[in-house]
Design a protein around this motif. Structure first.
Motif, PDB file in Angstrom:
ATOM      1  N   LEU A 103       6.222  -0.656  23.524  1.00 41.06           N
ATOM      2  CA  LEU A 103       7.360   0.137  23.058  1.00 41.06           C
ATOM      3  C   LEU A 103       6.919   1.460  22.452  1.00 41.06           C
ATOM      4  N   GLN A 104       5.615   1.762  22.572  1.00 39.55           N
ATOM      5  CA  GLN A 104       5.046   3.025  22.082  1.00 39.55           C
ATOM      6  C   GLN A 104       5.269   3.197  20.577  1.00 39.55           C
ATOM      7  N   LEU A 105       5.032   2.106  19.845  1.00 39.49           N
ATOM      8  CA  LEU A 105       5.116   2.138  18.390  1.00 39.49           C
ATOM      9  C   LEU A 105       3.709   2.172  17.812  1.00 39.49           C
ATOM     10  N   LYS A 106       3.547   2.875  16.715  1.00 41.42           N
ATOM     11  CA  LYS A 106       2.279   2.859  15.997  1.00 41.42           C
ATOM     12  C   LYS A 106       2.185   1.533  15.258  1.00 41.42           C
ATOM     13  N   PHE A 107       1.147   0.741  15.566  1.00 41.81           N
ATOM     14  CA  PHE A 107       1.002  -0.589  14.981  1.00 41.81           C
ATOM     15  C   PHE A 107      -0.036  -0.558  13.862  1.00 41.81           C
ATOM     16  N   PHE A 165       9.965  -2.576  10.258  1.00 47.08           N
ATOM     17  CA  PHE A 165      10.192  -1.532  11.261  1.00 47.08           C
ATOM     18  C   PHE A 165      11.669  -1.159  11.253  1.00 47.08           C
ATOM     19  N   GLY A 166      12.021  -0.134  12.016  1.00 47.23           N
ATOM     20  CA  GLY A 166      13.410   0.279  12.114  1.00 47.23           C
ATOM     21  C   GLY A 166      14.185  -0.611  13.066  1.00 47.23           C
ATOM     22  N   PHE A 167      15.372  -0.189  13.440  1.00 52.46           N
ATOM     23  CA  PHE A 167      16.199  -0.989  14.342  1.00 52.46           C
ATOM     24  C   PHE A 167      15.725  -0.764  15.772  1.00 52.46           C
ATOM     25  N   ILE A 168      14.956  -1.728  16.301  1.00 47.22           N
ATOM     26  CA  ILE A 168      14.390  -1.652  17.646  1.00 47.22           C
ATOM     27  C   ILE A 168      14.779  -2.949  18.363  1.00 47.22           C
ATOM     28  N   PRO A 169      15.866  -2.948  19.139  1.00 48.63           N
ATOM     29  CA  PRO A 169      16.399  -4.184  19.741  1.00 48.63           C
ATOM     30  C   PRO A 169      15.381  -4.963  20.570  1.00 48.63           C
ATOM     31  N   ASP A 170      14.554  -4.266  21.367  1.00 50.77           N
ATOM     32  CA  ASP A 170      13.589  -4.979  22.206  1.00 50.77           C
ATOM     33  C   ASP A 170      12.561  -5.732  21.374  1.00 50.77           C
ATOM     34  N   LEU A 171      12.155  -5.136  20.260  1.00 47.14           N
ATOM     35  CA  LEU A 171      11.194  -5.797  19.380  1.00 47.14           C
ATOM     36  C   LEU A 171      11.851  -6.993  18.688  1.00 47.14           C
ATOM     37  N   ILE A 172      13.073  -6.821  18.240  1.00 50.55           N
ATOM     38  CA  ILE A 172      13.809  -7.918  17.588  1.00 50.55           C
ATOM     39  C   ILE A 172      13.984  -9.086  18.560  1.00 50.55           C
ATOM     40  N   PHE A 195       0.204 -14.961  17.781  1.00 47.61           N
ATOM     41  CA  PHE A 195       1.440 -14.230  17.481  1.00 47.61           C
ATOM     42  C   PHE A 195       1.142 -12.790  17.083  1.00 47.61           C
ATOM     43  N   LEU A 196       0.045 -12.586  16.346  1.00 49.24           N
ATOM     44  CA  LEU A 196      -0.321 -11.231  15.938  1.00 49.24           C
ATOM     45  C   LEU A 196      -0.603 -10.366  17.166  1.00 49.24           C
ATOM     46  N   GLN A 197      -1.331 -10.910  18.132  1.00 49.41           N
ATOM     47  CA  GLN A 197      -1.646 -10.143  19.339  1.00 49.41           C
ATOM     48  C   GLN A 197      -0.401  -9.889  20.178  1.00 49.41           C
ATOM     49  N   GLU A 198       0.513 -10.866  20.220  1.00 50.35           N
ATOM     50  CA  GLU A 198       1.760 -10.678  20.969  1.00 50.35           C
ATOM     51  C   GLU A 198       2.598  -9.551  20.361  1.00 50.35           C
ATOM     52  N   ILE A 199       2.685  -9.531  19.034  1.00 51.70           N
ATOM     53  CA  ILE A 199       3.440  -8.479  18.354  1.00 51.70           C
ATOM     54  C   ILE A 199       2.785  -7.118  18.588  1.00 51.70           C
ATOM     55  N   LYS A 200       1.464  -7.091  18.515  1.00 52.08           N
ATOM     56  CA  LYS A 200       0.738  -5.836  18.744  1.00 52.08           C
ATOM     57  C   LYS A 200       0.960  -5.333  20.164  1.00 52.08           C
ATOM     58  N   SER A 201       0.909  -6.227  21.152  1.00 48.17           N
ATOM     59  CA  SER A 201       1.124  -5.835  22.549  1.00 48.17           C
ATOM     60  C   SER A 201       2.540  -5.319  22.767  1.00 48.17           C
ATOM     61  N   SER A 223       0.795  -1.212   0.000  1.00 45.85           N
ATOM     62  CA  SER A 223       0.000   0.000   0.000  1.00 45.85           C
ATOM     63  C   SER A 223       0.835   1.272   0.000  1.00 45.85           C
ATOM     64  N   ARG A 224       2.114   1.199   0.360  1.00 42.96           N
ATOM     65  CA  ARG A 224       2.931   2.412   0.426  1.00 42.96           C
ATOM     66  C   ARG A 224       4.401   2.044   0.377  1.00 42.96           C
ATOM     67  N   GLN A 225       5.237   3.037   0.166  1.00 40.80           N
ATOM     68  CA  GLN A 225       6.652   2.792  -0.033  1.00 40.80           C
ATOM     69  C   GLN A 225       7.480   2.975   1.241  1.00 40.80           C
ATOM     70  N   THR A 226       6.979   3.717   2.227  1.00 37.14           N
ATOM     71  CA  THR A 226       7.774   3.992   3.410  1.00 37.14           C
ATOM     72  C   THR A 226       6.928   3.926   4.675  1.00 37.14           C
ATOM     73  N   ILE A 227       7.589   3.722   5.813  1.00 41.48           N
ATOM     74  CA  ILE A 227       6.937   3.815   7.103  1.00 41.48           C
ATOM     75  C   ILE A 227       7.811   4.673   8.008  1.00 41.48           C
ATOM     76  N   ALA A 228       7.208   5.238   9.059  1.00 40.74           N
ATOM     77  CA  ALA A 228       7.940   6.094   9.980  1.00 40.74           C
ATOM     78  C   ALA A 228       8.794   5.254  10.927  1.00 40.74           C
ATOM     79  N   LYS A 229       9.760   5.923  11.555  1.00 40.51           N
ATOM     80  CA  LYS A 229      10.675   5.215  12.446  1.00 40.51           C
ATOM     81  C   LYS A 229       9.986   4.681  13.696  1.00 40.51           C
ATOM     82  N   ASP A 230       8.896   5.317  14.110  1.00 40.64           N
ATOM     83  CA  ASP A 230       8.193   4.873  15.310  1.00 40.64           C
ATOM     84  C   ASP A 230       6.984   4.020  14.961  1.00 40.64           C
ATOM     85  N   GLU A 231       7.037   3.317  13.814  1.00 41.24           N
ATOM     86  CA  GLU A 231       5.903   2.531  13.346  1.00 41.24           C
ATOM     87  C   GLU A 231       6.311   1.085  13.111  1.00 41.24           C
TER      88      GLU A 231
END
Length: 455
Positions: free
Chosen positions: A146-150, A102-109, A135-141, A79-87
């Motif tokens: 981490l205050q990311l826009k999901f 997503f960007g480089f977010i160690p806790d998410l990785i 798994f989808l709900q775990e990633i969303k949580s 749907s788009r070519q880019t996403i924000a760093k906090d997304e």
């Protein structure tokens, strides 16, 4: 003084360069490793590796008209070519995977690495994990913590590729040579492998209708592999099996040395198996009124059998003294024992008195003592399809789902994963680990999940 006419835009992991056609400039850009021309955007794409931007700015100097750095991350999302760093963008793919961008977010990785079959795509720079609601709900949580826009999106269905060439499509269809068939039999390849290899090899030789079999070599293998991906749009497992079928001819039939073909052999991304709940299994089995049909699906579920293992069961495989079922020459030519549920034994005895099979535990119509006929895989599949329609269960359930459900329900009831590995006949414990974590109960405490059902 040079006229400024070079535009450079840094977008996440890419440097996009728009410039007039100039041979010296093109040679400079081409010399940078992994750079490529994007005809759609009419720009050169250069990896944003350390030193690459400095090399470009030093070369173009005063000719740079625009130098822009976007605070975004490049993506190939539909749907788009880019996403924000906090997304965090999660894309649900048609092959039951979740693509995480997503960007480089160690806790998410760190969290993603705990998910079974998580995979880092080095080419596209994103993570993929098997799709499940859990798994989808775990990633969303995790994203919310981490205050990311999901954002969750669903990718469109994959484009259908060309159908496989059949004998009816050509007047001069070339059949698989007899020596190929004989070598498969001589080396004791399984019936399923033989059924798969022969049409795959025929597809290969008929892809080159003007070429004699003796003239086919490495270049043809690579060309055919690219055709499977680009035109046929086959799965990774299909492409791998096709290459193996071709290698069998060159290495086993012709006796050539084993070699690697320099084609892109894809790694199949694993998905989580579909599993029915105990309540759904109860509904499926209870909906079946035909005694033989109920016995067939109950045997598969209660013992964790593959469909081929079921139809190859002789009557003598049922050991009521030891309460075990012996599986001979299963996948990988291995023998094993699995559970004989007391409730299944009662059901089988009732079935046996009524049907009186001659050799195979389950036989097809027209079977006699002189010529026993095995029950067909298709008939087993039809039994399950009718039961699913009767119960209104809409999830994608196959006969193999009963085997997955057997393993999952054992684990949920406290059975040690090591015993389940033995019951399923898995050589590698990693194959079994997809179901859940290791538990500690012993073999003597194992009960078939069928015994808990009221059927």
């Amino acid at each position: 003084m040079a006229v400024p006419n070079i535009e450079i835009r840094v977008s996440g992991r890419k440097i996009l360069v728009r410039m007039p056609k100039n041979e010296a400039d093109i040679q400079l850009v081409r010399a940078i490793r992994f750079s490529r021309w994007n005809p759609g955007l009419m720009v050169w794409e250069v990896p944003h590796y350390p030193g690459n931007l400095e090399k470009l700015t030093s070369h173009f100097g005063d000719r740079i008209k625009l130098l822009e750095k976007d605070e975004v991350i490049s993506t190939l999302a539909p749907s788009r070519q880019t996403i924000a760093k906090d997304e965090l963008l999660a894309i649900q793919t048609p092959n039951k995977r979740l693509k995480l961008i997503f960007g480089f977010i160690p806790d998410l990785i760190k969290h993603i690495k705990t998910v079974p079959y998580a995979n880092w795509d080095t080419k596209n720079k994103w993570w993929t994990i098997p799709y499940s609601e859990q798994f989808l709900q775990e990633i969303k949580s995790t994203a919310e913590r981490l205050q990311l826009k999901f954002t969750h999106e669903t990718a469109p269905p994959s484009e259908q590729g060309l159908p496989r060439l059949s004998p009816e499509d050509t007047a001069h269809y070339k059949r698989c040579p007899q020596e190929y068939r004989d070598k498969l039999t001589e080396l004791r390849y399984s019936e399923n492998t033989i059924k798969a290899y022969i049409p795959l090899f025929e597809e290969f030789i008929n892809h080159f209708p003007k070429e004699d079999l003796d003239s086919l070599h490495d270049r043809h293998v690579m060309e055919f592999s690219r055709f499977l991906v680009a035109e046929r749009k086959v799965s990774a497992s299909y492409q791998n099996q096709a290459i193996n079928a071709i290698k069998f001819y060159f290495e086993k039939v012709l006796g050539g040395r084993r070699k690697l073909y320099f084609v892109d052999r894809p790694v199949k991304e694993k998905t989580l198996p579909t599993v029915c709940s105990e309540e759904e299994i109860q509904r499926i089995l209870s909906s079946i009124k035909n005694l033989k049909h109920k016995a067939i699906l109950s045997t598969i579920y209660s013992a964790g059998l593959r469909i081929g293992e079921l139809i190859n069961l002789p009557i003598t495989a049922i050991d009521s003294d030891r309460m075990q079922i012996r599986i001979e020459r299963a996948k990988g030519k291995k023998d094993r024992y699995t559970l004989l549920s007391p409730k299944l034994l009662t059901l089988l005895r009732e079935y046996f008195k009524k049907e009186r099979p001659h050799f195979w535990l389950f036989e097809g119509s027209g079977s006699t003592s002189e010529k026993p006929i095995q029950y067909s895989e298709r008939s087993v599949q039809q039994i399950l399809s009718r039961a699913l329609r009767e119960t209104g269960i809409t999830k994608h359930v196959t006969v193999h789902t009963l085997r997955h459900s057997f393993a999952t329900h054992l684990l949920e009831n406290g059975t040690d994963l090591r015993y389940i590995q033995s019951l399923l006949g898995h050589s590698d414990p990693k194959t079994t680990q997809v179901y859940t974590h290791i538990t500690t109960k012993g073999f003597s405490q194992i009960r078939s999940p069928l015994d808990k059902l009221d059927i």
